[in-house]
Design an enzyme around this catalytic site. Structure first.
Site, PDB file in Angstrom:
ATOM      1  N   ASN A 231     -11.333  -1.799   6.928  1.00 40.43           N
ATOM      2  CA  ASN A 231      -9.971  -1.712   6.360  1.00 40.43           C
ATOM      3  C   ASN A 231      -9.563  -0.267   6.073  1.00 40.43           C
ATOM      4  O   ASN A 231      -8.433  -0.017   5.664  1.00 40.43           O
ATOM      5  CB  ASN A 231      -9.840  -2.578   5.103  1.00 40.43           C
ATOM      6  CG  ASN A 231     -10.467  -1.938   3.882  1.00 40.43           C
ATOM      7  OD1 ASN A 231     -11.359  -1.103   3.996  1.00 40.43           O
ATOM      8  ND2 ASN A 231     -10.011  -2.329   2.711  1.00 40.43           N
TER       9      ASN A 231
ATOM     10  N   THR B  57      -4.728  -3.456   8.094  1.00 44.84           N
ATOM     11  CA  THR B  57      -4.581  -4.802   7.529  1.00 44.84           C
ATOM     12  C   THR B  57      -4.358  -5.806   8.652  1.00 44.84           C
ATOM     13  O   THR B  57      -4.465  -5.456   9.842  1.00 44.84           O
ATOM     14  CB  THR B  57      -3.475  -4.820   6.448  1.00 44.84           C
ATOM     15  OG1 THR B  57      -3.489  -6.098   5.811  1.00 44.84           O
ATOM     16  CG2 THR B  57      -2.087  -4.550   7.017  1.00 44.84           C
TER      17      THR B  57
ATOM     18  N   SER C 241       0.807  -1.227   0.000  1.00 41.19           N
ATOM     19  CA  SER C 241       0.000   0.000   0.000  1.00 41.19           C
ATOM     20  C   SER C 241       0.842   1.280   0.000  1.00 41.19           C
ATOM     21  O   SER C 241       0.470   2.248  -0.682  1.00 41.19           O
ATOM     22  CB  SER C 241      -0.968  -0.013   1.189  1.00 41.19           C
ATOM     23  OG  SER C 241      -1.953  -0.989   0.963  1.00 41.19           O
TER      24      SER C 241
ATOM     25  N   GLY D 193     -12.196 -12.605   6.759  1.00 40.22           N
ATOM     26  CA  GLY D 193     -12.515 -11.182   6.649  1.00 40.22           C
ATOM     27  C   GLY D 193     -12.772 -10.730   5.228  1.00 40.22           C
ATOM     28  O   GLY D 193     -13.781 -10.060   4.950  1.00 40.22           O
TER      29      GLY D 193
ATOM     30  N   TYR E 225      -2.533 -11.993  -4.597  1.00 38.44           N
ATOM     31  CA  TYR E 225      -1.793 -11.290  -5.674  1.00 38.44           C
ATOM     32  C   TYR E 225      -0.276 -11.390  -5.520  1.00 38.44           C
ATOM     33  O   TYR E 225       0.456 -10.770  -6.285  1.00 38.44           O
ATOM     34  CB  TYR E 225      -2.231  -9.825  -5.766  1.00 38.44           C
ATOM     35  CG  TYR E 225      -2.018  -9.030  -4.499  1.00 38.44           C
ATOM     36  CD1 TYR E 225      -3.010  -8.950  -3.538  1.00 38.44           C
ATOM     37  CD2 TYR E 225      -0.813  -8.373  -4.267  1.00 38.44           C
ATOM     38  CE1 TYR E 225      -2.811  -8.241  -2.366  1.00 38.44           C
ATOM     39  CE2 TYR E 225      -0.606  -7.667  -3.103  1.00 38.44           C
ATOM     40  CZ  TYR E 225      -1.613  -7.599  -2.166  1.00 38.44           C
ATOM     41  OH  TYR E 225      -1.402  -6.899  -1.001  1.00 38.44           O
TER      42      TYR E 225
ATOM     43  N   ASP F 297     -12.856  -3.476   0.717  1.00 38.08           N
ATOM     44  CA  ASP F 297     -12.402  -4.703   0.032  1.00 38.08           C
ATOM     45  C   ASP F 297     -13.464  -5.206  -0.950  1.00 38.08           C
ATOM     46  O   ASP F 297     -13.147  -5.631  -2.070  1.00 38.08           O
ATOM     47  CB  ASP F 297     -12.093  -5.811   1.048  1.00 38.08           C
ATOM     48  CG  ASP F 297     -10.708  -5.660   1.668  1.00 38.08           C
ATOM     49  OD1 ASP F 297      -9.847  -4.996   1.066  1.00 38.08           O
ATOM     50  OD2 ASP F 297     -10.493  -6.210   2.774  1.00 38.08           O
TER      51      ASP F 297
ATOM     52  N   GLY G 128     -13.778 -19.696   1.144  1.00 41.25           N
ATOM     53  CA  GLY G 128     -13.260 -18.967   2.301  1.00 41.25           C
ATOM     54  C   GLY G 128     -14.390 -18.213   2.971  1.00 41.25           C
ATOM     55  O   GLY G 128     -15.393 -17.871   2.314  1.00 41.25           O
ATOM     56  N   ALA G 129     -14.234 -17.996   4.279  1.00 35.42           N
ATOM     57  CA  ALA G 129     -15.267 -17.253   5.026  1.00 35.42           C
ATOM     58  C   ALA G 129     -14.598 -16.321   6.027  1.00 35.42           C
ATOM     59  O   ALA G 129     -15.177 -15.990   7.057  1.00 35.42           O
ATOM     60  CB  ALA G 129     -16.208 -18.232   5.736  1.00 35.42           C
TER      61      ALA G 129
ATOM     62  N   LYS H  66      -8.259  -5.880  11.402  1.00 36.57           N
ATOM     63  CA  LYS H  66      -9.512  -5.443  10.760  1.00 36.57           C
ATOM     64  C   LYS H  66     -10.730  -5.538  11.689  1.00 36.57           C
ATOM     65  O   LYS H  66     -11.632  -4.712  11.603  1.00 36.57           O
ATOM     66  CB  LYS H  66      -9.753  -6.224   9.469  1.00 36.57           C
ATOM     67  CG  LYS H  66      -8.794  -5.816   8.347  1.00 36.57           C
ATOM     68  CD  LYS H  66      -9.131  -6.493   7.035  1.00 36.57           C
ATOM     69  CE  LYS H  66      -8.103  -6.149   5.970  1.00 36.57           C
ATOM     70  NZ  LYS H  66      -8.398  -6.744   4.664  1.00 36.57           N
TER      71      LYS H  66
HETATM   72  N1  LIG Z   1      -6.415  -8.527  -3.388  1.00 31.47           N
HETATM   73  C1  LIG Z   1      -6.718  -7.880  -2.276  1.00 31.47           C
HETATM   74  O1  LIG Z   1      -6.856  -6.646  -2.231  1.00 31.47           O
HETATM   75  C2  LIG Z   1      -6.926  -8.671  -1.015  1.00 31.47           C
HETATM   76  C3  LIG Z   1      -7.574  -8.090   0.094  1.00 31.47           C
HETATM   77  C4  LIG Z   1      -7.738  -8.881   1.246  1.00 31.47           C
HETATM   78  C5  LIG Z   1      -7.281 -10.197   1.255  1.00 31.47           C
HETATM   79  N2  LIG Z   1      -6.671 -10.712   0.150  1.00 31.47           N
HETATM   80  C6  LIG Z   1      -6.219 -12.116   0.099  1.00 31.47           C
HETATM   81  O2  LIG Z   1      -7.185 -12.941   0.680  1.00 31.47           O
HETATM   82  C7  LIG Z   1      -6.559 -13.872   1.575  1.00 31.47           C
HETATM   83  C8  LIG Z   1      -7.501 -14.094   2.729  1.00 31.47           C
HETATM   84  O3  LIG Z   1      -7.551 -12.921   3.520  1.00 31.47           O
HETATM   85  P1  LIG Z   1      -8.536 -12.764   4.752  1.00 31.47           P
HETATM   86  O4  LIG Z   1      -8.292 -11.429   5.338  1.00 31.47           O
HETATM   87  O5  LIG Z   1      -9.921 -13.118   4.348  1.00 31.47           O
HETATM   88  O6  LIG Z   1      -7.952 -13.902   5.743  1.00 31.47           O
HETATM   89  P2  LIG Z   1      -8.653 -14.591   6.980  1.00 31.47           P
HETATM   90  O7  LIG Z   1      -9.685 -13.702   7.586  1.00 31.47           O
HETATM   91  O8  LIG Z   1      -7.546 -15.104   7.833  1.00 31.47           O
HETATM   92  O9  LIG Z   1      -9.432 -15.865   6.341  1.00 31.47           O
HETATM   93  C9  LIG Z   1      -8.723 -16.898   5.751  1.00 31.47           C
HETATM   94  C10 LIG Z   1      -9.697 -17.890   5.102  1.00 31.47           C
HETATM   95  O10 LIG Z   1      -8.935 -18.855   4.410  1.00 31.47           O
HETATM   96  C11 LIG Z   1      -9.259 -20.169   4.885  1.00 31.47           C
HETATM   97  N3  LIG Z   1      -8.040 -20.981   4.908  1.00 31.47           N
HETATM   98  C12 LIG Z   1      -6.842 -20.664   5.443  1.00 31.47           C
HETATM   99  N4  LIG Z   1      -5.967 -21.676   5.275  1.00 31.47           N
HETATM  100  C13 LIG Z   1      -6.660 -22.666   4.629  1.00 31.47           C
HETATM  101  C14 LIG Z   1      -6.306 -23.956   4.190  1.00 31.47           C
HETATM  102  N5  LIG Z   1      -5.072 -24.480   4.355  1.00 31.47           N
HETATM  103  N6  LIG Z   1      -7.262 -24.710   3.569  1.00 31.47           N
HETATM  104  C15 LIG Z   1      -8.521 -24.224   3.384  1.00 31.47           C
HETATM  105  N7  LIG Z   1      -8.899 -22.993   3.795  1.00 31.47           N
HETATM  106  C16 LIG Z   1      -7.981 -22.220   4.408  1.00 31.47           C
HETATM  107  C17 LIG Z   1      -9.799 -19.948   6.273  1.00 31.47           C
HETATM  108  O11 LIG Z   1     -10.612 -21.053   6.597  1.00 31.47           O
HETATM  109  P3  LIG Z   1     -10.943 -21.450   8.139  1.00 31.47           P
HETATM  110  O12 LIG Z   1     -12.133 -20.622   8.523  1.00 31.47           O
HETATM  111  O13 LIG Z   1     -11.207 -22.896   8.061  1.00 31.47           O
HETATM  112  O14 LIG Z   1      -9.716 -21.108   8.943  1.00 31.47           O
HETATM  113  C18 LIG Z   1     -10.576 -18.643   6.086  1.00 31.47           C
HETATM  114  O15 LIG Z   1     -11.822 -18.876   5.503  1.00 31.47           O
HETATM  115  C19 LIG Z   1      -5.234 -13.198   1.984  1.00 31.47           C
HETATM  116  O16 LIG Z   1      -4.258 -14.152   2.217  1.00 31.47           O
HETATM  117  C20 LIG Z   1      -4.908 -12.302   0.794  1.00 31.47           C
HETATM  118  O17 LIG Z   1      -4.032 -12.997  -0.049  1.00 31.47           O
HETATM  119  C21 LIG Z   1      -6.485  -9.972  -0.965  1.00 31.47           C
END
Ligand SMILES: NC(=O)c1ccc[n+]([C@@H]2O[C@H](COP(=O)([O-])OP(=O)(O)OC[C@H]3O[C@@H](n4cnc5c(N)ncnc54)[C@H](OP(=O)(O)O)[C@@H]3O)[C@@H](O)[C@H]2O)c1
Length: 296
Positions: free
Chosen positions: A110, A85, A40, A152, A238, A125, A149-150, A89
């Site tokens: 965020n 981040t 960022s 943030g 990304y 987001d 995924g579920a 959050k």
């Molecule tokens: N492009 C963008 O601007 C942007 C913005 C935000 C995030 N992101 C990306 O999105 C990803 C997720 O971010 P977040 O903030 O949502 O993270 P988060 O809140 O920690 O959630 C992670 C999710 O991934 C699942 N997960 C983690 N490890 C796993 C595995 N080995 N097998 C299956 N499911 C798994 C988790 O499942 P459980 O509930 O079972 O733990 C949960 O649903 C980040 O790593 C980032 O790369 C990108």
């Protein structure tokens, strides 16, 4: 009049140009722990340069235990606001004096705006995701979306897709978390994580909202070989730019949406609120950001 122009910019260690600030400069930043890998500052720094803004955007390494006191300190120090981040959050949502509908629906914040000693929270987001899909020439409302995924970011994306009029299904490794999301977002369907490949046939868009495929993580296991030919595959990861999921989708001839664009678009509302200019996401910005990312 023969005046010598002085270049008021100098180069940082990574070659980026840095402007000299006035006493009126607006200051924002990104709060995270760790924050060293955040892209960022590079992104906002590009726009600050492009629009000649008297302002700065800096990394703010803040530990979870210090978050609330540090944010109050930024307010007291006259910051315009901050991005938030991992891992802050949810904590950011809790400390806001007011949150908008996007933050309320996602249950997370965020983007913080500081006005008259008050903290306003938003979640951009979901907006960034939908804007990025549209920027790829794809209609996010063309059919149902399957979200993997579920966490943030999945919450924010699910809410924004629903707001756009898209039916959303969620599959998550931990079923309870998907069910909690369905309780918070009425109309959202849940399928078992192990049924995610079978579920592809009922959906127009599949979104990876897990860290799977990111550098240092294993790849997302998602067999696309029997998926519908018009399925769109979006990856919110990304780093790297071309994730194993995107490569596999392209190999099948499917349309793809890369995660970098989501990062670029989610940053627009914050930059506008803090610095008073609506910035443009374009190919020049994308190239500048790609130069700092591993390709695969
Ligand atoms: N492009 C963008 O601007 C942007 C913005 C935000 C995030 N992101 C990306 O999105 C990803 C997720 O971010 P977040 O903030 O949502 O993270 P988060 O809140 O920690 O959630 C992670 C999710 O991934 C699942 N997960 C983690 N490890 C796993 C595995 N080995 N097998 C299956 N499911 C798994 C988790 O499942 P459980 O509930 O079972 O733990 C949960 O649903 C980040 O790593 C980032 O790369 C990108």
């Amino acid at each position: 009049m023969g005046e010598t122009s002085i270049d008021l910019r100098r180069r940082t260690g990574n070659g980026a140009a840095m402007s000299i600030l006035s006493g009126h400069a607006r200051v924002a930043g990104i709060a995270g722990w760790p924050v060293t890998y955040s892209r960022s500052p590079r992104l906002h720094g590009f726009w600050l340069q492009r629009y000649g803004v008297d302002g700065a955007y800096i990394p703010l390494p803040i530990k979870a235990s210090e978050f609330a006191v540090a944010i109050r300190g930024l307010v007291a120090a006259g910051f315009a606001g901050a991005n938030v981040t991992i891992p802050h959050k949810l904590a950011a949502f809790a400390i806001c004096d007011e949150v908008d509908a996007s933050a309320h629906r996602a249950g997370a914040v965020n983007t913080l705006m500081f006005r008259e000693e008050k903290v306003f929270g938003s979640n951009t987001d979901g907006y960034g995701f939908v804007a990025n899909v549209r920027a790829h020439g794809i209609d996010p409302t063309a059919g149902p979306a399957l979200l993997l995924g579920a966490g943030g970011s999945a919450r924010a994306v699910a809410a924004a897709l629903q707001d756009a009029g898209t039916k959303v299904t969620v599959a998550n490794r931990t079923a309870e978390r998907a069910e909690a999301l369905a309780r918070d977002l009425p109309g959202l369907r849940v399928v078992d994580w192990n049924q995610r490949v079978a579920a592809l046939s009922d959906h127009a868009l599949v979104v990876n909202a897990t860290p799977l495929g990111m550098v240092g993580h294993e790849a997302l296991d998602l067999d696309l070989s029997n998926s519908p030919l018009d399925l769109v595959v979006a990856d919110n990861v990304y780093v790297p730019l071309e994730t194993p999921l995107l490569s596999a989708a392209r190999a099948q001839g499917l349309r793809t949406v890369e995660g970098l664009g989501m990062l670029l678009h989610q940053a627009v509302p914050g930059f506008q609120a803090w610095f008073g200019v609506e910035p443009t996401v374009d190919e020049e910005l994308r190239r500048f950001m790609v130069a700092d990312l591993p390709m695969r």
